[in-house]
Design a protein around this motif. Structure first.
Motif, PDB file in Angstrom:
ATOM      1  N   LEU A   1      19.996  44.091  -2.361  1.00 14.12           N
ATOM      2  CA  LEU A   1      21.418  44.258  -2.061  1.00 14.12           C
ATOM      3  C   LEU A   1      21.756  43.635  -0.706  1.00 14.12           C
ATOM      4  CD1 LEU A   1      24.145  45.423  -2.884  1.00 14.12           C
ATOM      5  CD2 LEU A   1      23.457  47.588  -1.825  1.00 14.12           C
ATOM      6  N   SER A   2      20.869  43.841   0.263  1.00 13.94           N
ATOM      7  CA  SER A   2      21.083  43.218   1.572  1.00 13.94           C
ATOM      8  C   SER A   2      21.114  41.697   1.453  1.00 13.94           C
ATOM      9  CB  SER A   2      19.960  43.653   2.526  1.00 13.94           C
ATOM     10  OG  SER A   2      20.053  42.964   3.752  1.00 13.94           O
ATOM     11  N   HIS A   3      20.212  41.163   0.632  1.00  8.84           N
ATOM     12  CA  HIS A   3      20.165  39.716   0.446  1.00  8.84           C
ATOM     13  C   HIS A   3      21.421  39.204  -0.250  1.00  8.84           C
ATOM     14  CE1 HIS A   3      18.442  35.752  -0.216  1.00  8.84           C
ATOM     15  NE2 HIS A   3      18.748  35.850  -1.492  1.00  8.84           N
ATOM     16  N   GLU A   4      21.863  39.937  -1.271  1.00 10.88           N
ATOM     17  CA  GLU A   4      23.051  39.510  -2.018  1.00 10.88           C
ATOM     18  C   GLU A   4      24.306  39.562  -1.163  1.00 10.88           C
ATOM     19  OE1 GLU A   4      23.203  38.238  -4.979  1.00 10.88           O
ATOM     20  OE2 GLU A   4      21.065  38.439  -5.369  1.00 10.88           O
ATOM     21  N   LEU A   5      24.400  40.545  -0.286  1.00 15.43           N
ATOM     22  CA  LEU A   5      25.588  40.662   0.555  1.00 15.43           C
ATOM     23  C   LEU A   5      25.568  39.666   1.709  1.00 15.43           C
ATOM     24  CD1 LEU A   5      25.982  44.543   0.771  1.00 15.43           C
ATOM     25  CD2 LEU A   5      27.484  42.953  -0.431  1.00 15.43           C
ATOM     26  N   ARG A   6      24.364  39.285   2.128  1.00 13.33           N
ATOM     27  CA  ARG A   6      24.271  38.399   3.291  1.00 13.33           C
ATOM     28  C   ARG A   6      24.905  37.036   3.023  1.00 13.33           C
ATOM     29  NH1 ARG A   6      19.157  38.515   3.825  1.00 13.33           N
ATOM     30  NH2 ARG A   6      19.141  40.359   5.154  1.00 13.33           N
ATOM     31  N   THR A   7      24.722  36.504   1.809  1.00 16.90           N
ATOM     32  CA  THR A   7      25.234  35.163   1.508  1.00 16.90           C
ATOM     33  C   THR A   7      26.760  35.073   1.597  1.00 16.90           C
ATOM     34  OG1 THR A   7      23.315  34.690   0.128  1.00 16.90           O
ATOM     35  CG2 THR A   7      25.259  33.321  -0.208  1.00 16.90           C
ATOM     36  N   PRO A   8      27.509  35.923   0.863  1.00 19.04           N
ATOM     37  CA  PRO A   8      28.975  35.814   0.987  1.00 19.04           C
ATOM     38  C   PRO A   8      29.488  36.205   2.365  1.00 19.04           C
ATOM     39  CG  PRO A   8      28.367  37.713  -0.354  1.00 19.04           C
ATOM     40  CD  PRO A   8      27.121  36.929  -0.155  1.00 19.04           C
ATOM     41  N   LEU A   9      28.825  37.161   3.018  1.00 21.07           N
ATOM     42  CA  LEU A   9      29.268  37.524   4.364  1.00 21.07           C
ATOM     43  C   LEU A   9      29.052  36.376   5.341  1.00 21.07           C
ATOM     44  CD1 LEU A   9      28.029  41.226   4.662  1.00 21.07           C
ATOM     45  CD2 LEU A   9      30.391  40.430   4.526  1.00 21.07           C
ATOM     46  N   SER A  10      27.939  35.666   5.189  1.00 24.93           N
ATOM     47  CA  SER A  10      27.700  34.506   6.051  1.00 24.93           C
ATOM     48  C   SER A  10      28.743  33.420   5.802  1.00 24.93           C
ATOM     49  CB  SER A  10      26.299  33.944   5.798  1.00 24.93           C
ATOM     50  OG  SER A  10      25.311  34.900   6.124  1.00 24.93           O
ATOM     51  N   THR A  11      29.123  33.264   4.526  1.00 23.14           N
ATOM     52  CA  THR A  11      30.150  32.275   4.200  1.00 23.14           C
ATOM     53  C   THR A  11      31.488  32.641   4.836  1.00 23.14           C
ATOM     54  OG1 THR A  11      29.046  31.810   2.095  1.00 23.14           O
ATOM     55  CG2 THR A  11      31.334  31.107   2.314  1.00 23.14           C
ATOM     56  N   VAL A  12      31.862  33.914   4.731  1.00 20.80           N
ATOM     57  CA  VAL A  12      33.124  34.370   5.319  1.00 20.80           C
ATOM     58  C   VAL A  12      33.098  34.172   6.832  1.00 20.80           C
ATOM     59  CG1 VAL A  12      34.569  36.391   5.742  1.00 20.80           C
ATOM     60  CG2 VAL A  12      33.623  35.989   3.463  1.00 20.80           C
ATOM     61  N   ARG A  13      31.964  34.531   7.457  1.00 21.57           N
ATOM     62  CA  ARG A  13      31.866  34.344   8.907  1.00 21.57           C
ATOM     63  C   ARG A  13      31.965  32.856   9.274  1.00 21.57           C
ATOM     64  NH1 ARG A  13      30.485  36.818  13.456  1.00 21.57           N
ATOM     65  NH2 ARG A  13      30.174  38.783  12.369  1.00 21.57           N
TER      66      ARG A  13
END
Length: 327
Positions: free
Chosen positions: A106-118
Protein backbone atom coordinates in the motif's frame (compact mmCIF):
# COMPACT_ATOMS: atom_id res chain seq x y z
CA UNK A 1 2.01 -77.91 72.73
CA UNK A 2 -0.07 -78.97 75.62
CA UNK A 3 -2.24 -76.64 77.66
CA UNK A 4 -1.74 -72.91 76.88
CA UNK A 5 -1.15 -71.00 80.01
CA UNK A 6 -2.36 -67.52 80.68
CA UNK A 7 1.19 -66.15 80.40
CA UNK A 8 1.76 -67.91 77.01
CA UNK A 9 -1.54 -66.66 75.67
CA UNK A 10 -0.54 -63.14 76.64
CA UNK A 11 2.78 -63.46 74.82
CA UNK A 12 1.06 -64.86 71.72
CA UNK A 13 -1.42 -61.98 71.67
CA UNK A 14 1.38 -59.45 71.99
CA UNK A 15 3.42 -61.10 69.20
CA UNK A 16 0.41 -61.22 66.90
CA UNK A 17 -0.43 -57.58 67.55
CA UNK A 18 3.19 -56.56 66.96
CA UNK A 19 3.29 -58.50 63.66
CA UNK A 20 0.04 -56.93 62.47
CA UNK A 21 1.31 -53.45 63.42
CA UNK A 22 4.60 -53.94 61.58
CA UNK A 23 2.84 -55.34 58.50
CA UNK A 24 0.38 -52.44 58.39
CA UNK A 25 3.14 -49.87 58.90
CA UNK A 26 5.27 -51.35 56.12
CA UNK A 27 2.23 -51.58 53.81
CA UNK A 28 1.22 -47.99 54.50
CA UNK A 29 4.77 -46.68 53.93
CA UNK A 30 5.18 -48.68 50.71
CA UNK A 31 1.74 -47.59 49.47
CA UNK A 32 2.46 -43.94 50.27
CA UNK A 33 5.85 -44.03 48.53
CA UNK A 34 4.32 -45.78 45.52
CA UNK A 35 1.49 -43.24 45.35
CA UNK A 36 3.96 -40.37 45.55
CA UNK A 37 6.13 -41.86 42.81
CA UNK A 38 3.19 -42.60 40.52
CA UNK A 39 1.66 -39.17 41.19
CA UNK A 40 4.93 -37.42 40.48
CA UNK A 41 5.41 -39.39 37.25
CA UNK A 42 1.88 -38.74 36.02
CA UNK A 43 1.97 -35.07 36.96
CA UNK A 44 5.27 -34.59 35.13
CA UNK A 45 3.83 -36.24 32.02
CA UNK A 46 0.73 -34.04 32.19
CA UNK A 47 2.35 -30.80 33.29
CA UNK A 48 5.36 -30.83 30.96
CA UNK A 49 3.38 -30.51 27.69
CA UNK A 50 1.13 -27.92 29.32
CA UNK A 51 4.19 -25.98 30.43
CA UNK A 52 5.57 -26.16 26.90
CA UNK A 53 2.27 -24.89 25.53
CA UNK A 54 2.26 -22.08 28.09
CA UNK A 55 5.81 -21.05 27.16
CA UNK A 56 4.97 -21.21 23.45
CA UNK A 57 1.83 -19.10 23.98
CA UNK A 58 3.95 -16.52 25.80
CA UNK A 59 6.41 -16.48 22.91
CA UNK A 60 3.59 -15.93 20.39
CA UNK A 61 2.18 -13.14 22.56
CA UNK A 62 5.64 -11.52 22.47
CA UNK A 63 5.72 -11.63 18.67
CA UNK A 64 7.67 -14.83 18.04
CA UNK A 65 5.33 -16.47 15.52
CA UNK A 66 7.88 -19.09 14.47
CA UNK A 67 7.58 -21.04 17.74
CA UNK A 68 6.10 -24.52 17.36
CA UNK A 69 4.90 -27.21 19.80
CA UNK A 70 5.48 -30.86 18.94
CA UNK A 71 2.99 -33.57 19.82
CA UNK A 72 3.86 -35.05 23.23
CA UNK A 73 2.38 -38.50 22.72
CA UNK A 74 0.95 -38.41 26.25
CA UNK A 75 -2.65 -38.71 25.16
CA UNK A 76 -5.07 -37.90 22.39
CA UNK A 77 -6.35 -34.80 24.20
CA UNK A 78 -2.89 -33.27 24.68
CA UNK A 79 -1.94 -34.10 21.09
CA UNK A 80 -5.15 -32.46 19.84
CA UNK A 81 -4.32 -29.37 21.93
CA UNK A 82 -0.80 -29.26 20.46
CA UNK A 83 -2.19 -29.58 16.92
CA UNK A 84 -4.69 -26.77 17.56
CA UNK A 85 -1.92 -24.53 18.89
CA UNK A 86 0.24 -25.37 15.87
CA UNK A 87 -2.56 -24.40 13.51
CA UNK A 88 -3.23 -21.18 15.43
CA UNK A 89 0.45 -20.20 15.36
CA UNK A 90 0.68 -20.81 11.63
CA UNK A 91 -2.51 -18.83 11.01
CA UNK A 92 -1.25 -15.89 13.08
CA UNK A 93 2.10 -16.04 11.27
CA UNK A 94 0.38 -15.94 7.87
CA UNK A 95 -1.86 -13.09 9.00
CA UNK A 96 1.04 -11.03 10.26
CA UNK A 97 3.06 -11.69 7.12
CA UNK A 98 0.09 -10.71 4.98
CA UNK A 99 -0.45 -7.56 7.05
CA UNK A 100 3.18 -6.54 6.61
CA UNK A 101 2.99 -7.20 2.87
CA UNK A 102 -0.22 -5.21 2.54
CA UNK A 103 1.24 -2.23 4.40
CA UNK A 104 4.40 -2.36 2.30
CA UNK A 105 2.48 -2.69 -0.96
CA UNK A 106 0.00 0.00 0.00
CA UNK A 107 2.87 2.35 0.79
CA UNK A 108 4.40 1.56 -2.58
CA UNK A 109 1.12 2.06 -4.44
CA UNK A 110 0.46 5.41 -2.78
CA UNK A 111 4.00 6.67 -3.26
CA UNK A 112 3.78 6.76 -7.07
CA UNK A 113 0.70 9.02 -7.48
CA UNK A 114 1.75 11.17 -4.53
CA UNK A 115 5.17 11.69 -6.09
CA UNK A 116 3.47 12.63 -9.35
CA UNK A 117 1.22 15.16 -7.61
CA UNK A 118 4.21 16.64 -5.77
CA UNK A 119 6.13 16.85 -9.05
CA UNK A 120 3.30 18.76 -10.71
CA UNK A 121 3.01 21.03 -7.68
CA UNK A 122 6.71 21.87 -7.72
CA UNK A 123 6.70 22.34 -11.49
CA UNK A 124 3.80 24.82 -11.23
CA UNK A 125 5.48 26.61 -8.31
CA UNK A 126 8.73 26.90 -10.27
CA UNK A 127 6.93 28.08 -13.40
CA UNK A 128 7.98 25.04 -15.42
CA UNK A 129 4.36 24.06 -16.06
CA UNK A 130 1.51 26.49 -16.57
CA UNK A 131 -1.29 26.49 -14.02
CA UNK A 132 -3.87 25.77 -16.67
CA UNK A 133 -6.81 23.40 -17.00
CA UNK A 134 -4.78 20.58 -18.59
CA UNK A 135 -2.25 20.54 -15.74
CA UNK A 136 -4.94 20.48 -13.07
CA UNK A 137 -6.72 17.68 -14.92
CA UNK A 138 -3.56 15.58 -14.69
CA UNK A 139 -3.28 16.30 -10.97
CA UNK A 140 -6.96 15.46 -10.53
CA UNK A 141 -6.42 12.14 -12.31
CA UNK A 142 -3.65 11.18 -9.87
CA UNK A 143 -5.77 12.21 -6.87
CA UNK A 144 -8.64 10.12 -8.24
CA UNK A 145 -6.25 7.19 -8.52
CA UNK A 146 -5.36 7.56 -4.83
CA UNK A 147 -9.02 7.78 -3.86
CA UNK A 148 -9.85 4.70 -5.95
CA UNK A 149 -7.04 2.74 -4.32
CA UNK A 150 -8.16 3.69 -0.81
CA UNK A 151 -11.76 2.77 -1.62
CA UNK A 152 -10.63 -0.59 -3.04
CA UNK A 153 -8.64 -1.42 0.08
CA UNK A 154 -11.62 -0.53 2.25
CA UNK A 155 -13.97 -2.71 0.20
CA UNK A 156 -11.77 -5.76 0.18
CA UNK A 157 -11.10 -5.43 3.93
CA UNK A 158 -14.81 -5.17 4.69
CA UNK A 159 -15.60 -8.17 2.51
CA UNK A 160 -12.87 -10.32 4.05
CA UNK A 161 -14.06 -9.40 7.55
CA UNK A 162 -17.68 -10.15 6.61
CA UNK A 163 -18.50 -6.51 7.30
CA UNK A 164 -20.52 -5.93 4.14
CA UNK A 165 -24.22 -5.20 4.26
CA UNK A 166 -25.50 -7.58 1.58
CA UNK A 167 -28.98 -7.06 0.15
CA UNK A 168 -29.59 -10.59 -1.10
CA UNK A 169 -32.40 -11.45 -3.48
CA UNK A 170 -33.21 -13.96 -6.19
CA UNK A 171 -31.93 -13.10 -9.63
CA UNK A 172 -31.46 -15.07 -12.83
CA UNK A 173 -27.84 -15.64 -13.77
CA UNK A 174 -28.54 -14.55 -17.33
CA UNK A 175 -29.67 -11.15 -16.08
CA UNK A 176 -26.45 -10.73 -14.10
CA UNK A 177 -24.34 -11.55 -17.12
CA UNK A 178 -26.25 -9.30 -19.50
CA UNK A 179 -26.00 -6.28 -17.19
CA UNK A 180 -22.26 -6.87 -16.68
CA UNK A 181 -21.59 -7.26 -20.41
CA UNK A 182 -23.59 -4.14 -21.25
CA UNK A 183 -21.71 -2.09 -18.64
CA UNK A 184 -18.29 -3.01 -20.08
CA UNK A 185 -19.23 -3.04 -23.77
CA UNK A 186 -17.85 0.43 -24.55
CA UNK A 187 -14.45 -0.35 -23.03
CA UNK A 188 -14.21 -3.56 -25.04
CA UNK A 189 -15.21 -1.78 -28.26
CA UNK A 190 -12.67 0.97 -27.64
CA UNK A 191 -9.82 -1.53 -27.35
CA UNK A 192 -11.05 -3.73 -30.18
CA UNK A 193 -11.61 -6.85 -28.06
CA UNK A 194 -14.67 -8.97 -28.83
CA UNK A 195 -16.92 -9.77 -25.86
CA UNK A 196 -19.17 -12.83 -26.23
CA UNK A 197 -22.06 -13.53 -23.88
CA UNK A 198 -23.28 -17.09 -23.26
CA UNK A 199 -25.73 -16.95 -20.35
CA UNK A 200 -26.63 -20.66 -20.57
CA UNK A 201 -30.01 -22.30 -20.61
CA UNK A 202 -30.32 -22.85 -16.84
CA UNK A 203 -33.05 -20.58 -15.49
CA UNK A 204 -32.47 -21.34 -11.80
CA UNK A 205 -31.88 -18.17 -9.80
CA UNK A 206 -29.06 -17.49 -7.38
CA UNK A 207 -29.29 -15.68 -4.05
CA UNK A 208 -26.92 -12.73 -4.31
CA UNK A 209 -26.63 -9.01 -3.84
CA UNK A 210 -26.87 -7.93 -7.51
CA UNK A 211 -24.78 -4.79 -6.99
CA UNK A 212 -21.97 -6.69 -5.30
CA UNK A 213 -21.97 -9.44 -7.90
CA UNK A 214 -21.86 -6.83 -10.65
CA UNK A 215 -18.71 -5.56 -8.96
CA UNK A 216 -17.25 -9.08 -9.06
CA UNK A 217 -18.03 -9.49 -12.76
CA UNK A 218 -16.80 -5.98 -13.57
CA UNK A 219 -13.44 -6.70 -11.93
CA UNK A 220 -13.09 -9.99 -13.79
CA UNK A 221 -14.04 -8.46 -17.14
CA UNK A 222 -11.71 -5.49 -16.69
CA UNK A 223 -8.89 -7.83 -15.71
CA UNK A 224 -9.54 -9.90 -18.84
CA UNK A 225 -9.64 -6.76 -21.00
CA UNK A 226 -6.43 -5.45 -19.49
CA UNK A 227 -4.53 -8.62 -20.42
CA UNK A 228 -6.12 -9.26 -23.82
CA UNK A 229 -4.60 -7.49 -26.81
CA UNK A 230 -6.60 -5.78 -29.54
CA UNK A 231 -8.26 -8.34 -31.78
CA UNK A 232 -8.58 -10.81 -28.91
CA UNK A 233 -11.67 -12.43 -27.49
CA UNK A 234 -13.31 -12.59 -24.05
CA UNK A 235 -16.24 -14.88 -23.27
CA UNK A 236 -18.65 -14.48 -20.37
CA UNK A 237 -20.67 -17.65 -19.74
CA UNK A 238 -22.63 -19.58 -17.13
CA UNK A 239 -23.58 -23.21 -16.58
CA UNK A 240 -25.21 -25.38 -13.95
CA UNK A 241 -23.04 -27.80 -11.97
CA UNK A 242 -25.03 -29.82 -9.45
CA UNK A 243 -26.47 -27.45 -6.86
CA UNK A 244 -24.31 -24.56 -8.00
CA UNK A 245 -23.91 -22.15 -10.88
CA UNK A 246 -20.52 -21.52 -12.46
CA UNK A 247 -19.88 -18.14 -14.08
CA UNK A 248 -16.75 -18.14 -16.25
CA UNK A 249 -14.77 -15.26 -17.73
CA UNK A 250 -12.41 -16.71 -20.34
CA UNK A 251 -9.96 -14.62 -22.35
CA UNK A 252 -7.47 -15.22 -25.15
CA UNK A 253 -4.87 -12.93 -23.63
CA UNK A 254 -1.53 -13.19 -21.85
CA UNK A 255 -2.21 -16.28 -19.77
CA UNK A 256 -0.75 -17.02 -16.35
CA UNK A 257 2.29 -19.10 -15.48
CA UNK A 258 1.71 -21.99 -13.05
CA UNK A 259 3.77 -20.41 -10.27
CA UNK A 260 1.55 -17.31 -10.28
CA UNK A 261 -1.85 -19.05 -10.17
CA UNK A 262 -1.98 -19.59 -6.38
CA UNK A 263 -1.34 -15.88 -5.74
CA UNK A 264 -3.40 -14.04 -8.35
CA UNK A 265 -6.15 -13.26 -5.81
CA UNK A 266 -3.78 -11.70 -3.28
CA UNK A 267 -3.98 -7.97 -2.69
CA UNK A 268 -1.55 -5.92 -4.83
CA UNK A 269 -0.16 -9.03 -6.50
CA UNK A 270 0.63 -8.60 -10.19
CA UNK A 271 1.78 -11.27 -12.63
CA UNK A 272 3.50 -8.54 -14.67
CA UNK A 273 4.13 -5.67 -12.29
CA UNK A 274 5.33 -3.07 -14.75
CA UNK A 275 2.70 -3.71 -17.40
CA UNK A 276 -0.22 -3.74 -15.00
CA UNK A 277 0.82 -0.50 -13.33
CA UNK A 278 1.33 1.18 -16.64
CA UNK A 279 -2.21 0.35 -17.66
CA UNK A 280 -3.68 1.59 -14.41
CA UNK A 281 -4.27 -1.69 -12.58
CA UNK A 282 -4.14 -1.43 -8.81
CA UNK A 283 -3.51 -5.14 -8.25
CA UNK A 284 -6.52 -5.38 -5.96
CA UNK A 285 -9.46 -6.05 -8.28
CA UNK A 286 -9.14 -9.85 -8.13
CA UNK A 287 -8.82 -9.70 -4.33
CA UNK A 288 -12.10 -7.78 -4.22
CA UNK A 289 -13.71 -10.33 -6.53
CA UNK A 290 -12.65 -13.21 -4.28
CA UNK A 291 -13.73 -11.48 -1.07
CA UNK A 292 -17.16 -10.57 -2.44
CA UNK A 293 -17.68 -14.06 -3.87
CA UNK A 294 -16.82 -15.72 -0.55
CA UNK A 295 -19.11 -13.28 1.26
CA UNK A 296 -21.95 -14.83 -0.81
CA UNK A 297 -20.95 -18.35 0.22
CA UNK A 298 -19.26 -19.08 -3.11
CA UNK A 299 -15.68 -19.45 -4.27
CA UNK A 300 -13.54 -18.36 -7.19
CA UNK A 301 -10.61 -19.99 -8.96
CA UNK A 302 -8.23 -19.19 -11.80
CA UNK A 303 -7.00 -21.53 -14.54
CA UNK A 304 -4.42 -21.13 -17.28
CA UNK A 305 -2.26 -23.54 -19.23
CA UNK A 306 0.56 -21.03 -19.31
CA UNK A 307 1.75 -17.72 -20.77
CA UNK A 308 0.19 -16.83 -24.10
CA UNK A 309 -2.68 -19.31 -23.75
CA UNK A 310 -5.30 -17.09 -22.12
CA UNK A 311 -6.87 -17.50 -18.70
CA UNK A 312 -10.20 -18.45 -17.16
CA UNK A 313 -11.73 -17.20 -13.93
CA UNK A 314 -14.60 -19.27 -12.56
CA UNK A 315 -17.05 -17.99 -9.93
CA UNK A 316 -19.11 -20.72 -8.27
CA UNK A 317 -22.31 -19.65 -6.50
CA UNK A 318 -24.78 -21.87 -4.63
CA UNK A 319 -28.29 -22.14 -6.08
CA UNK A 320 -31.12 -21.27 -3.72
CA UNK A 321 -34.56 -19.80 -3.35
CA UNK A 322 -36.05 -17.44 -0.82
CA UNK A 323 -38.85 -18.79 1.35
CA UNK A 324 -42.16 -17.00 1.71
CA UNK A 325 -40.81 -14.83 4.49
CA UNK A 326 -38.12 -13.57 2.13
CA UNK A 327 -35.18 -15.29 3.86
Amino acid sequence: MGPITTELATHLDMAFSRAILVSLSVAIIVAALTALAVGSFVSRRAVRPLRELSEAAGAVASGDYAVRVARSGYGAELDALADAFEQMARSISRTERSRAEVLRDLSHELRTPLSTVRGYHEAIADGVLPADRATFERIDAEISRIERLVDDVGRVSSAEERGLDLHVREIAVGDLLRVAARAEALAFDAKGVRLTLRPGSDSRPVLVDPDRMQEVLANLLRNALRHTPSGGHVELSARSVGEAIEITVRDSGDGIAAEHLPRVFERFYRVDDGRARGEGGSGIGLAIARALTEAHGGHIRAHSIGPGTGASFVVTLPVGRLDRSGR
